[in-house]
Design a protein around this motif. Structure first.
Motif, short mmCIF file in Angstrom:
data_model
loop_
_atom_site.label_atom_id
_atom_site.label_comp_id
_atom_site.label_asym_id
_atom_site.label_seq_id
_atom_site.Cartn_x
_atom_site.Cartn_y
_atom_site.Cartn_z
N ASP A 138 0.80 -1.23 0.00
CA ASP A 138 0.00 0.00 0.00
C ASP A 138 0.83 1.28 0.00
O ASP A 138 0.96 1.96 -1.02
CB ASP A 138 -0.96 -0.03 1.22
CG ASP A 138 -1.91 1.14 1.27
OD1 ASP A 138 -2.12 1.77 0.24
OD2 ASP A 138 -2.44 1.43 2.36
N LYS A 144 1.35 9.07 -2.07
CA LYS A 144 0.83 9.87 -0.96
C LYS A 144 1.93 10.00 0.08
O LYS A 144 2.49 9.00 0.53
CB LYS A 144 -0.39 9.20 -0.32
CG LYS A 144 -1.70 9.53 -1.03
CD LYS A 144 -2.90 9.06 -0.23
CE LYS A 144 -4.20 9.40 -0.95
NZ LYS A 144 -5.40 8.89 -0.24
N ASN A 154 -2.77 12.38 8.64
CA ASN A 154 -2.26 12.69 7.29
C ASN A 154 -2.76 14.03 6.75
O ASN A 154 -2.99 14.17 5.55
CB ASN A 154 -2.70 11.62 6.27
CG ASN A 154 -2.11 10.26 6.53
OD1 ASN A 154 -1.12 10.13 7.25
ND2 ASN A 154 -2.71 9.23 5.94
N GLU A 186 -4.88 -4.03 4.90
CA GLU A 186 -4.90 -3.43 3.56
C GLU A 186 -5.06 -4.52 2.49
O GLU A 186 -5.69 -4.30 1.46
CB GLU A 186 -3.63 -2.60 3.31
CG GLU A 186 -3.42 -1.44 4.28
CD GLU A 186 -4.45 -0.29 4.18
OE1 GLU A 186 -5.31 -0.34 3.29
OE2 GLU A 186 -4.37 0.63 5.00
N LYS A 189 -8.60 -5.32 2.51
CA LYS A 189 -9.32 -4.22 1.83
C LYS A 189 -9.40 -4.49 0.32
O LYS A 189 -10.47 -4.32 -0.29
CB LYS A 189 -8.59 -2.90 2.09
CG LYS A 189 -9.18 -1.70 1.38
CD LYS A 189 -8.33 -0.45 1.57
CE LYS A 189 -7.11 -0.44 0.67
NZ LYS A 189 -6.26 0.75 0.85
N LYS A 228 -3.54 -1.91 -6.53
CA LYS A 228 -3.33 -0.49 -6.18
C LYS A 228 -2.79 0.28 -7.39
O LYS A 228 -3.26 1.38 -7.68
CB LYS A 228 -2.38 -0.37 -4.97
CG LYS A 228 -2.09 1.09 -4.68
CD LYS A 228 -1.96 1.45 -3.24
CE LYS A 228 -1.91 2.98 -3.11
NZ LYS A 228 -1.62 3.43 -1.77
N ARG A 242 -9.70 6.62 -7.02
CA ARG A 242 -8.67 6.34 -6.03
C ARG A 242 -9.24 6.37 -4.61
O ARG A 242 -8.73 5.70 -3.71
CB ARG A 242 -7.51 7.35 -6.15
CG ARG A 242 -6.42 7.06 -5.15
CD ARG A 242 -5.12 7.78 -5.38
NE ARG A 242 -4.15 7.39 -4.38
CZ ARG A 242 -2.88 7.62 -4.43
NH1 ARG A 242 -2.38 8.28 -5.45
NH2 ARG A 242 -2.07 7.22 -3.46
N ASN A 246 -9.73 4.15 0.10
CA ASN A 246 -9.97 4.66 1.44
C ASN A 246 -11.09 3.90 2.15
O ASN A 246 -11.56 4.32 3.22
CB ASN A 246 -10.32 6.15 1.33
CG ASN A 246 -9.37 7.03 2.11
OD1 ASN A 246 -9.79 7.76 2.98
ND2 ASN A 246 -8.08 6.94 1.83
N HIS A 249 -11.31 3.70 5.89
CA HIS A 249 -10.34 4.64 6.45
C HIS A 249 -10.97 5.87 7.12
O HIS A 249 -10.36 6.47 8.00
CB HIS A 249 -9.35 5.10 5.37
CG HIS A 249 -8.32 4.06 5.04
ND1 HIS A 249 -8.64 2.82 4.53
CD2 HIS A 249 -6.96 4.08 5.14
CE1 HIS A 249 -7.53 2.13 4.33
NE2 HIS A 249 -6.50 2.87 4.70
N HIS A 253 -9.34 6.56 10.65
CA HIS A 253 -8.53 7.72 11.03
C HIS A 253 -9.00 8.30 12.37
O HIS A 253 -8.20 8.78 13.17
CB HIS A 253 -8.60 8.80 9.94
CG HIS A 253 -7.85 8.43 8.68
ND1 HIS A 253 -6.93 7.43 8.64
CD2 HIS A 253 -7.88 8.94 7.42
CE1 HIS A 253 -6.43 7.32 7.41
NE2 HIS A 253 -7.00 8.23 6.65
N HIS A 266 -2.54 1.50 12.52
CA HIS A 266 -3.34 1.86 11.35
C HIS A 266 -4.17 0.66 10.88
O HIS A 266 -5.37 0.77 10.63
CB HIS A 266 -2.42 2.36 10.23
CG HIS A 266 -3.14 2.73 8.97
ND1 HIS A 266 -4.02 3.77 8.90
CD2 HIS A 266 -3.12 2.18 7.72
CE1 HIS A 266 -4.52 3.85 7.66
NE2 HIS A 266 -3.99 2.89 6.94
N LYS A 322 -10.18 14.15 4.76
CA LYS A 322 -9.87 14.90 3.53
C LYS A 322 -10.94 14.73 2.44
O LYS A 322 -10.97 15.48 1.49
CB LYS A 322 -8.50 14.47 2.98
CG LYS A 322 -7.35 14.96 3.85
CD LYS A 322 -6.00 14.54 3.34
CE LYS A 322 -5.71 13.06 3.54
NZ LYS A 322 -6.01 12.48 4.85
O1 LIG Z 1 -3.25 5.45 -1.57
C1 LIG Z 1 -4.39 5.80 -1.28
O2 LIG Z 1 -5.04 6.60 -1.97
C2 LIG Z 1 -5.04 5.31 -0.05
O3 LIG Z 1 -6.04 5.85 0.36
C3 LIG Z 1 -4.43 4.14 0.62
C4 LIG Z 1 -4.72 4.06 2.10
O4 LIG Z 1 -4.73 2.68 2.42
C5 LIG Z 1 -3.65 4.71 2.92
O5 LIG Z 1 -3.83 4.44 4.28
C6 LIG Z 1 -3.55 6.19 2.75
O6 LIG Z 1 -2.38 6.68 3.33
C7 LIG Z 1 -4.67 6.96 3.37
O7 LIG Z 1 -4.63 8.21 2.82
P1 LIG Z 1 -5.52 9.39 3.29
O8 LIG Z 1 -5.63 10.23 2.08
O9 LIG Z 1 -6.85 8.86 3.76
O10 LIG Z 1 -4.79 10.06 4.39
#
Ligand SMILES: O=C(O)C(=O)C[C@@H](O)[C@H](O)[C@H](O)COP(=O)(O)O
Length: 363
Positions: A138, A144, A154, A186, A189, A228, A242, A246, A249, A253, A266, A322
């Motif tokens: 991942d 990112k 993040n 992941e 996921k 991915k 993309r 998430n 997530h 978060h 995480h 976000k």
């Molecule tokens: O690469 C991505 O796009 C992802 O959302 C992958 C996630 O598994 C990963 O944890 C990512 O860092 C989460 O990003 P965020 O934008 O939600 O902070």
């Protein structure tokens, strides 16, 4: 009347992901692209202790100087203070625009180092050497980068693509079980949002060898990374599909933040978050069997007692995500397995119920 000039920018840089057991030769060959004066290494503390000779073998033959910054363990290291220390280190040791920065570690090291590489001198060449399951499937892929902010996970970062990724499963030989489980979320996921057969494959692998043999995980690691890559290639800056990555997530978060980035990993948070997301999906009409995820629960030693917030408060906290748009939470939900979609939440009652359900499971 006005004139206009079009500026074509491309963020779709091409880079190779290398997979295998002991990639020293491939790494040694790749770094010949760079001048031999020096390289910066940002290395996870545990990896530095256990694998220093392994990565130095490939790098010392080319670079005259290796400057190593040790990244403390754990998600808490993804903060502005450590970021500042790393920037100070790289600049005071004389980084030039062509000096590569090599990130060797898991998701924390990769995200932090990536952000340093993206910002110092407006961009140093970045090479990822992911050493955990999570980073291999991942975080090292897709560009990112970033650090956490006290208001959420993040929240400070950028998209910055690496020059190459070397996923060397030799590093998995010393990966603690908790870290395997962290990365497993992941992989699960990808099973939920894209390829349900992955869930069965994980089951088989776990029965055959409980997180001991990195080599036997290699096909699943490659399959996960391929999913991915496919998604990210279509939507580099997360303007559309993309966001499917998430899945779980938005809940996760909040869990991580409530645990002060130390109580819950995480992956643990993503596992609970995916269960919440399935519950929410079913509230909106899907009919997804939760046992697709629950069958893996014995692996997760997770207790959400310390989240210490009501479902209503947790929904409120989701608003720092976000993906929030026009002040509305956007969740990644499933119509069915492998069929994700983005849902803009107007009435939050079903999200509260998803939190209630998930908190009950893990208390
Ligand atoms: O690469 C991505 O796009 C992802 O959302 C992958 C996630 O598994 C990963 O944890 C990512 O860092 C989460 O990003 P965020 O934008 O939600 O902070």
């Amino acid at each position: 009347m006005s004139d206009s000039i079009s500026v074509q920018t491309s963020t779709e840089d091409i880079y190779e992901l290398h997979f295998g057991y002991d990639l020293s030769a491939e790494l040694e060959e790749f770094v010949q692209h760079y001048g031999s004066a020096k390289a910066f290494l940002m290395v996870d503390a545990f990896v530095l202790k256990h694998h220093r000779t392994h990565f130095e073998k490939a790098l010392k033959s080319h670079f005259n100087e290796l400057h190593i910054f040790e990244v403390p363990r754990g998600e808490q290291a993804k903060n502005i203070e450590i970021y500042k220390q790393a920037v100070d280190f790289v600049l005071s040791e004389g980084a030039e625009r062509g000096t590569p920065l090599i990130a060797i570690g898991g998701g924390v090291t990769g995200d932090l180092s990536g952000f340093v590489a993206a910002t110092v001198l407006r961009g140093l060449p970045l090479i990822h050497i992911p050493t955990t399951l999570l980073a291999m499937v991942d975080s090292s892929i897709g560009g990112k980068t970033g650090i956490n902010h006290h208001t959420g996970k993040n929240l400070v970062g950028s998209f910055y693509q690496p020059a190459a990724v070397f996923a060397d499963v030799k590093y998995l030989e010393t990966l603690p079980e908790k870290e395997w489980v962290n990365g497993l979320s992941e992989v699960l996921k990808y099973g939920m949002i894209h390829s349900p057969e992955i869930l069965e494959q994980v089951n088989t692998l776990i029965k055959e060898n409980t997180f001991v043999d990195g080599k036997s995980w290699l096909p699943l690691i490659q399959q996960s990374a391929k999913i991915k890559v496919e998604i990210v290639a279509e939507d580099v800056l997360e303007a559309g599909k993309r966001a499917f990555l998430n899945f779980g997530h938005t809940f996760a978060h909040v869990i991580e933040k409530q645990g002060d980035y130390k109580l819950y990993s995480h992956g643990e948070a993503v596992y609970a978050g995916m269960i919440a997301a399935v519950h929410a999906s079913n509230s909106l009409g899907a009919n997804i069997d939760l046992s697709n995820l629950m069958q893996f629960k014995p692996l997760y030693k997770l207790n959400l007692n310390e989240v210490k917030a009501s479902p209503e408060e947790l929904v409120y906290l989701m608003k720092t995500d976000k993906k929030v748009k026009d002040e509305q939470i956007q969740l990644i939900l499933l119509k069915e397995l492998s069929s994700p979609y983005v849902y803009k939440v107007s009435d939050t009652a079903f999200v509260q119920r998803a939190w209630e359900h998930t908190l009950n499971i893990f208390t």
